[in-house]
Design an enzyme around this catalytic site. Sequence first.
Site, PDB file in Angstrom:
ATOM      1  N   SER A 221       0.798  -1.226   0.000  1.00  0.00           N
ATOM      2  CA  SER A 221       0.000   0.000   0.000  1.00  0.00           C
ATOM      3  C   SER A 221       0.830   1.277   0.000  1.00  0.00           C
ATOM      4  O   SER A 221       0.369   2.301  -0.475  1.00  0.00           O
ATOM      5  CB  SER A 221      -0.941  -0.006   1.198  1.00  0.00           C
ATOM      6  OG  SER A 221      -0.188  -0.090   2.389  1.00  0.00           O
TER       7      SER A 221
ATOM      8  N   HIS B  98      -5.422  -4.387  -1.922  1.00  0.00           N
ATOM      9  CA  HIS B  98      -5.168  -3.234  -2.806  1.00  0.00           C
ATOM     10  C   HIS B  98      -5.117  -3.629  -4.277  1.00  0.00           C
ATOM     11  O   HIS B  98      -4.743  -2.805  -5.112  1.00  0.00           O
ATOM     12  CB  HIS B  98      -3.871  -2.527  -2.408  1.00  0.00           C
ATOM     13  CG  HIS B  98      -4.039  -1.536  -1.297  1.00  0.00           C
ATOM     14  ND1 HIS B  98      -4.682  -0.333  -1.462  1.00  0.00           N
ATOM     15  CD2 HIS B  98      -3.670  -1.588   0.000  1.00  0.00           C
ATOM     16  CE1 HIS B  98      -4.691   0.328  -0.315  1.00  0.00           C
ATOM     17  NE2 HIS B  98      -4.090  -0.414   0.594  1.00  0.00           N
TER      18      HIS B  98
ATOM     19  N   LYS C 279     -12.437  -1.588  -0.453  1.00  0.00           N
ATOM     20  CA  LYS C 279     -11.627  -0.742  -1.337  1.00  0.00           C
ATOM     21  C   LYS C 279     -12.261  -0.729  -2.734  1.00  0.00           C
ATOM     22  O   LYS C 279     -13.320  -0.147  -2.906  1.00  0.00           O
ATOM     23  CB  LYS C 279     -10.173  -1.216  -1.310  1.00  0.00           C
ATOM     24  CG  LYS C 279      -9.551  -0.973   0.066  1.00  0.00           C
ATOM     25  CD  LYS C 279      -8.053  -1.205   0.135  1.00  0.00           C
ATOM     26  CE  LYS C 279      -7.500  -0.714   1.472  1.00  0.00           C
ATOM     27  NZ  LYS C 279      -7.138  -1.803   2.393  1.00  0.00           N
TER      28      LYS C 279
HETATM   29  C1  LIG Z   1      -7.076  -2.116   3.826  1.00  0.00           C
HETATM   30  C2  LIG Z   1      -6.385  -3.373   4.104  1.00  0.00           C
HETATM   31  C3  LIG Z   1      -6.867  -4.268   5.055  1.00  0.00           C
HETATM   32  C4  LIG Z   1      -8.049  -3.952   5.925  1.00  0.00           C
HETATM   33  O1  LIG Z   1      -9.226  -4.158   5.245  1.00  0.00           O
HETATM   34  P1  LIG Z   1     -10.617  -3.865   6.021  1.00  0.00           P
HETATM   35  O2  LIG Z   1     -11.605  -4.677   5.289  1.00  0.00           O
HETATM   36  O3  LIG Z   1     -10.836  -2.392   5.929  1.00  0.00           O
HETATM   37  O4  LIG Z   1     -10.421  -4.321   7.420  1.00  0.00           O
HETATM   38  C5  LIG Z   1      -6.213  -5.470   5.214  1.00  0.00           C
HETATM   39  N1  LIG Z   1      -5.116  -5.774   4.491  1.00  0.00           N
HETATM   40  C6  LIG Z   1      -4.604  -4.920   3.573  1.00  0.00           C
HETATM   41  C7  LIG Z   1      -3.400  -5.317   2.793  1.00  0.00           C
HETATM   42  C8  LIG Z   1      -5.216  -3.695   3.363  1.00  0.00           C
HETATM   43  O5  LIG Z   1      -4.698  -2.844   2.480  1.00  0.00           O
END
Ligand SMILES: *Cc1c(COP(=O)(O)O)cnc(C)c1O
Length: 415
Positions: A190, A218, A249
Amino acid sequence: MAFSDEIRTMYVNQLEDLKNQGIFKEERAICAPQDSDIEVEFPIGSEKKKVINMCANNYLGLSSHPDVVEAAHEGLDHRGYGMSSVRFICGTQDIHKELEKKLTEFLGTEDTILFPSCMDANAGVFEAVLSEKDVMIADRLVHASIIDGMRLCKAQNDSYKHSDMNHLEQKLQLHQDKRIRLIITDGAFSMDGDLAKMDKIVELAEKYNAMVFVDDSHASGYIGKTGRGVHEHFGVVGKIDIITTTLGKALGGASGGCVSGRREIVEMCRQKARPYLFSNTVAPVIVEGALKVLDIISKSTERRDKLEKNTEFWRKGLTEGGLIIKEGETAIVPVMLFNAKLSQDFAKDLYDEGIYAVGFFFPVVPKGQARIRTQLSAAHEMHHLEKALDAFLKVGKKYNILHKTKNEVIEMYGS
Ligand SMILES: *Cc1c(COP(=O)(O)O)cnc(C)c1O
């Protein structure tokens, strides 16, 4: 009184410390649906300002898509507001099973289990499938939620240098005596926007008899020719044993996550994963919205194709304009400023220009690698990106960092 003045003062001092270190986080209030054009109050309570959003995980622009919103409305009408239960008591509806099936098809796996979030999926999966006889070997830059999940698991905890395949190989050799070796990585990282070398990782996994775990939060929805994720991009569909991802996302942006992969592993999660067993089920509204998202992106690659074009334009525009970015293939494009204060000043000036993007510095990224992380979306039209690019170059010019090398920027501002 247990919350004594002394205790209060201790917290006040800790919070002051965060402010003094410049790492105190402040919320900004968006007074609109999530989109490319948003109205923001920053600081909260101040006058609203119209800005272009360059920092959402809304990769496919589906967070406020009318068809998704409509599907969510229908979910509300047909299946109610909430389930007031965890999945295994009375929190499973037909639509939850349908969404798990659709996710399985989309990800090209054997089975899928929904979690309240991907953070919860990561918190539950390792403990459910590994024991002290096993070892977890994780990339050193994996997401915080993976680190937490690993802490909850009794298997031995080891790591390899970020994307360093030689180091991973050494670790696999070192752990040949373990029952299970699980290689753990993010699909798309990220902060840098780079992809894990999934082809190489799968090769090593086969050579050293290891299982592979990828958190594709991501990447799911837009990486790969039809947006299935890093396994599609690297041609290793069917070879990843465990995929976790988020619905928060690209896939609509509401909330919810899943573990997808080998049938028996998913079944073990249904039996043993604690966030699945002890936290409330994903709300029907979100399930219907997510079903619509999968429907939209399974029928057409239009949105991920547009995102790819937007990303290309953006990467090229920044580079030719003379700013330094991290090379990569994802819609995460970090603009490198190296100095922490410069990253904050730069973001502030962008905001004045009507562009919303956030500066990151230590400890979120390594010391001397402060940056502004920009993220592209299929909701961006060319006029958004042109305006944003003009603003980045205008502010870049103000600080005299265009067409300068990394060392020249650091000489001017320090690292
Ligand atoms: C955003 C993210 C999460 C968390 O996801 P949520 O569903 O918001 O808890 C977990 N792992 C990665 C790699 C992320 O980028």
